[in-house]
Design a protein around this motif. Structure first.
Motif, short mmCIF file in Angstrom:
data_model
loop_
_atom_site.label_atom_id
_atom_site.label_comp_id
_atom_site.label_asym_id
_atom_site.label_seq_id
_atom_site.Cartn_x
_atom_site.Cartn_y
_atom_site.Cartn_z
N LYS A 172 -12.49 5.43 52.30
CA LYS A 172 -12.96 6.56 53.09
C LYS A 172 -14.35 7.01 52.63
N GLN A 173 -14.56 7.01 51.33
CA GLN A 173 -15.87 7.41 50.82
C GLN A 173 -16.96 6.45 51.31
N HIS A 174 -16.63 5.18 51.39
CA HIS A 174 -17.60 4.19 51.87
C HIS A 174 -18.06 4.52 53.29
N PHE A 175 -17.10 4.89 54.14
CA PHE A 175 -17.44 5.13 55.54
C PHE A 175 -17.96 6.54 55.81
N THR A 176 -17.85 7.45 54.87
CA THR A 176 -18.27 8.82 55.13
C THR A 176 -19.43 9.30 54.26
N LYS A 177 -19.64 8.68 53.11
CA LYS A 177 -20.72 9.12 52.22
C LYS A 177 -21.88 8.13 52.30
N GLU A 178 -23.03 8.67 52.53
CA GLU A 178 -24.25 7.88 52.70
C GLU A 178 -24.52 6.97 51.50
N ASN A 179 -24.32 7.48 50.29
CA ASN A 179 -24.74 6.73 49.11
C ASN A 179 -23.59 6.03 48.37
N PHE A 180 -22.39 6.04 48.90
CA PHE A 180 -21.29 5.32 48.24
C PHE A 180 -21.16 3.94 48.87
N ASP A 181 -21.13 2.93 48.02
CA ASP A 181 -21.00 1.55 48.49
C ASP A 181 -19.73 0.93 47.92
N PHE A 182 -18.78 0.62 48.78
CA PHE A 182 -17.50 0.04 48.40
C PHE A 182 -17.68 -1.23 47.57
N PHE A 183 -18.67 -2.04 47.94
CA PHE A 183 -18.88 -3.32 47.27
C PHE A 183 -19.55 -3.15 45.91
N GLN A 184 -20.43 -2.19 45.81
CA GLN A 184 -21.10 -1.94 44.54
C GLN A 184 -20.09 -1.50 43.48
N TYR A 185 -19.16 -0.67 43.87
CA TYR A 185 -18.16 -0.15 42.93
C TYR A 185 -16.85 -0.92 42.97
N ASP A 186 -16.82 -2.02 43.74
CA ASP A 186 -15.64 -2.87 43.88
C ASP A 186 -14.42 -2.06 44.32
N GLY A 187 -14.66 -1.07 45.16
CA GLY A 187 -13.57 -0.26 45.71
C GLY A 187 -12.99 0.76 44.75
N LYS A 188 -13.60 0.92 43.61
CA LYS A 188 -13.05 1.84 42.61
C LYS A 188 -13.70 3.23 42.74
N VAL A 189 -12.89 4.24 42.46
CA VAL A 189 -13.38 5.62 42.41
C VAL A 189 -12.88 6.24 41.12
N ARG A 190 -13.53 7.31 40.72
CA ARG A 190 -13.07 8.01 39.52
C ARG A 190 -11.92 8.92 39.91
N ALA A 191 -10.76 8.57 39.41
CA ALA A 191 -9.58 9.39 39.66
C ALA A 191 -8.61 9.19 38.50
N LYS A 192 -7.94 10.26 38.14
CA LYS A 192 -6.96 10.17 37.05
C LYS A 192 -5.65 9.65 37.60
N GLU A 193 -4.96 8.86 36.81
CA GLU A 193 -3.69 8.30 37.25
C GLU A 193 -2.68 9.40 37.53
N ASP A 194 -2.69 10.46 36.71
CA ASP A 194 -1.76 11.58 36.93
C ASP A 194 -1.98 12.22 38.30
N THR A 195 -3.23 12.37 38.68
CA THR A 195 -3.55 12.94 39.99
C THR A 195 -3.02 12.05 41.10
N TYR A 196 -3.20 10.75 40.94
CA TYR A 196 -2.70 9.80 41.94
C TYR A 196 -1.17 9.88 42.03
N LEU A 197 -0.50 9.94 40.90
CA LEU A 197 0.96 9.98 40.90
C LEU A 197 1.52 11.25 41.54
N GLN A 198 0.73 12.32 41.55
CA GLN A 198 1.17 13.59 42.12
C GLN A 198 0.86 13.72 43.62
N ARG A 199 0.15 12.78 44.16
CA ARG A 199 -0.17 12.85 45.59
C ARG A 199 1.10 12.74 46.41
N PRO A 200 1.20 13.48 47.51
CA PRO A 200 2.39 13.37 48.36
C PRO A 200 2.50 12.02 49.07
N ASP A 201 1.38 11.31 49.21
CA ASP A 201 1.40 10.01 49.87
C ASP A 201 1.43 8.85 48.88
#
Length: 188
Positions: free
Chosen positions: A2-31
């Motif tokens: 989503k960041q790739h398609f919505t943020k002007e300066n984020f490049d999915f390929f440059q960052y290999d699809g990775k974002v800064r996020a904590k695993e605990d935050t991910y585990l707490q997501r409802p989805d």
């Protein structure tokens, strides 16, 4: 994605699809379970395509939320996959539509891409659903008109679509020589 398609300066390929996020935050997501189930059923490449299809098929990628992907993601992915498998046929159909449009309006080939006072006819054909986004991208890869459109058009619809085109183009591996030949056959 989503960041790739919505943020002007984020490049999915440059960052290999990775974002800064904590695993605990991910585990707490409802989805969380949706993503885990998806990753178990599909390969990594298929998961990328699944998400990509949802953002490409959306009118505004910034408004796509996980509920949309849960409800319509599989249908978008299947339609996107089918379209990519028959890309040359679909582009030929779209080019035929453009030829018919030129004949009906009395336009020359160059007229399709002129921005005189508004949207060019090729863009209008895309907006009304007569040609696909992929065809528009292939035409730009061969003819390089998007830069001129960016300079000439300053409306929100084009700016959103221009970003979508720029962000989607790297995901497509298009043999432009084949489509250039097809265009010559159709328009000459």
């Amino acid at each position: 994605m989503k960041q790739h398609f919505t943020k002007e300066n984020f490049d999915f390929f440059q960052y290999d699809g990775k974002v800064r996020a904590k695993e605990d935050t991910y585990l707490q997501r409802p989805d969380f379970y949706f993503f885990e189930t998806l990753s178990r059923k599909l390969s990594d490449q298929e998961v990328k395509e699944y998400l990509l299809a949802s953002f490409v098929k959306a009118d505004n990628p910034s408004k796509v939320w996980i509920g949309d992907i849960k409800l319509r993601g599989k249908d978008c992915w299947l339609a996107w996959t089918k379209q990519n498998q028959s890309m040359q046929y679909l582009v030929k159909q779209d080019l035929s539509t453009m030829v018919d449009y030129m004949a009906a309006k009395g336009y020359s080939f160059n007229d399709l891409f002129e921005t005189m006072g508004g949207h060019p006819p090729a863009l209008r054909l895309y907006i009304r659903g007569s040609i696909s986004l992929e065809t528009l991208i292939i035409l730009d890869m061969v003819l390089k008109f998007k830069g001129n459109w960016d300079k000439d058009m300053k409306d929100p619809l084009w700016e959103l679509l221009s970003l979508k085109i720029r962000k989607y183009k790297p995901f497509l591996s298009i043999p432009t020589h084949k489509y250039k030949k097809l265009m010559k056959e159709m328009f000459l």
